[in-house]
Design an enzyme around this catalytic site. Sequence first.
Site, mmCIF file in Angstrom:
data_model
loop_
_atom_site.group_PDB
_atom_site.id
_atom_site.type_symbol
_atom_site.label_atom_id
_atom_site.label_comp_id
_atom_site.label_asym_id
_atom_site.label_seq_id
_atom_site.Cartn_x
_atom_site.Cartn_y
_atom_site.Cartn_z
ATOM 1 N N GLU A 169 -12.383 -27.694 -23.634
ATOM 2 C CA GLU A 169 -12.022 -26.788 -22.880
ATOM 3 C C GLU A 169 -13.135 -26.484 -21.968
ATOM 4 O OE1 GLU A 169 -12.539 -22.763 -23.601
ATOM 5 O OE2 GLU A 169 -11.518 -21.845 -22.155
ATOM 6 N N HIS A 208 -19.555 -20.106 -19.255
ATOM 7 C CA HIS A 208 -18.209 -19.228 -19.471
ATOM 8 C C HIS A 208 -18.192 -17.348 -18.402
ATOM 9 C CE1 HIS A 208 -16.522 -15.531 -21.610
ATOM 10 N NE2 HIS A 208 -15.261 -16.321 -22.309
ATOM 11 N N ASP A 213 -14.567 -23.613 -18.926
ATOM 12 C CA ASP A 213 -14.971 -22.389 -17.969
ATOM 13 C C ASP A 213 -15.645 -22.859 -16.900
ATOM 14 O OD1 ASP A 213 -13.495 -20.150 -20.091
ATOM 15 O OD2 ASP A 213 -14.801 -20.696 -21.432
ATOM 16 N N GLU A 240 -10.472 -23.830 -17.108
ATOM 17 C CA GLU A 240 -10.307 -22.123 -17.203
ATOM 18 C C GLU A 240 -10.967 -21.793 -15.546
ATOM 19 O OE1 GLU A 240 -10.851 -19.419 -20.150
ATOM 20 O OE2 GLU A 240 -10.963 -17.823 -18.882
ATOM 21 N N HIS A 293 -12.288 -25.274 -27.724
ATOM 22 C CA HIS A 293 -13.063 -23.997 -26.780
ATOM 23 C C HIS A 293 -14.261 -24.308 -27.124
ATOM 24 C CE1 HIS A 293 -13.580 -19.343 -27.210
ATOM 25 N NE2 HIS A 293 -13.039 -19.476 -26.031
HETATM 26 O O1 G3P Z 1 -9.203 -19.536 -21.973
HETATM 27 C C1 G3P Z 1 -9.339 -19.115 -23.650
HETATM 28 C C2 G3P Z 1 -10.123 -18.500 -23.976
HETATM 29 O O2 G3P Z 1 -11.144 -18.981 -24.448
HETATM 30 C C3 G3P Z 1 -10.101 -17.109 -23.434
HETATM 31 O O3 G3P Z 1 -10.748 -16.660 -23.206
HETATM 32 O O4 G3P Z 1 -12.841 -15.408 -22.855
HETATM 33 O O5 G3P Z 1 -12.765 -17.017 -24.251
HETATM 34 O O6 G3P Z 1 -12.480 -17.493 -21.811
HETATM 35 P P1 G3P Z 1 -12.739 -16.414 -23.178
HETATM 36 CA CA CA Z 2 -11.219 -19.852 -21.440
#
Ligand code: G3P
Ligand code: CA
Length: 323
Positions: free
Chosen positions: A46, A61, A48, A151, A19
């Site tokens: 991941e 993010h 964002d 994402e 993450h």
């Molecule tokens: O994308 C999965 C998780 O990361 C969603 O929450 O706010 O950390 O992007 P966030």
């Molecule tokens: Ca995310």
Amino acid sequence: MGNMQMGNIKMPCPAIIAHRGACGYLPEHTLPAVELAHTFGADYIEQDVVLTSDGVPIVLHDVTLELTTNVARLFPERHRDDGLFYAIDFTLEEIKTLNAHERTDSQGNPVFPGRYSGTGVEFKVPTLAEEIETVDRLNASSGKRTGVYVELKRPEFHEQEGVDIYHAVLDVLTAFNRLGENAETVIQCFDPETLKRFAHEGIFKGPLVQLVLTESIANWRGDFEGMHTMSGLKEVAEYAHGIGPDVNLLENMPGGPSEMVVAAKKLGLFLHPYTLRADSESIPGVNFEALHKKLFVDLEVDGAFTDFADQTRELLVHMGKIS
Ligand code: G3P
Ligand code: CA
């Protein structure tokens, strides 16, 4: 390690998704955090993604910069009326002058006080292209096949700003030959309309993940409460391969799997909940190790987002879920 198969798509299962990189140890979404997550043996790292004013997808993010960079010090006049500094108001060249740091709250206090506090290294906000290139290079030098898990943040916000984050991300994935169904690229989004666009246009052929919140939010298009039910998830199953729910949505109050978990399994939607943290309780009263047992043994999820991919890997090995 096992795999799961959906049509021609084969994914690692259970999948360890780092993450925001190795954000338990280094500032989120920075290239050093990506490199560390890669050494941890994450299956996916991941990203964002939001857009700059010149349309470049960057890995960030929030749609604003003030909680993870020194933007307020370098560009004190560039906030909007709400006091926030929007990435979409800055060129990539301007954003590259910023230093990224450990996440703070709006008062400037660290959100996770025990995390990285060094001052001797300058961290930068990477572009999506730089981050994928980094993963590709690390894969080439290590022989690993770590994937990216992208994402698209706040498509509705980007639309209001007159820009199309969908095409901007697709262009980068095209440039890096990451449109195929080999599942080394996953697309995730909270916005159902964006995922439907991916599904219907069919340019990207990899897995699509509907992220699920505990409740619906004003100005966001998703009916998240509906997605907690079988009827809501039936609609999701028409355009997505899996769901990424908040971990607090997985169990009913007595402790059994929630309707959402039961429905997802019946519908063939894989489950990649978020977020596992060794330094704070994602579910009140459940520590990191107990959360892994609950998720991977009791509920048999297919993967999870973790701030500590190294520790998640150790626990999964210990549980006999991976070797
Ligand atoms: O994308 C999965 C998780 O990361 C969603 O929450 O706010 O950390 O992007 P966030
Ligand atoms: Ca995310």
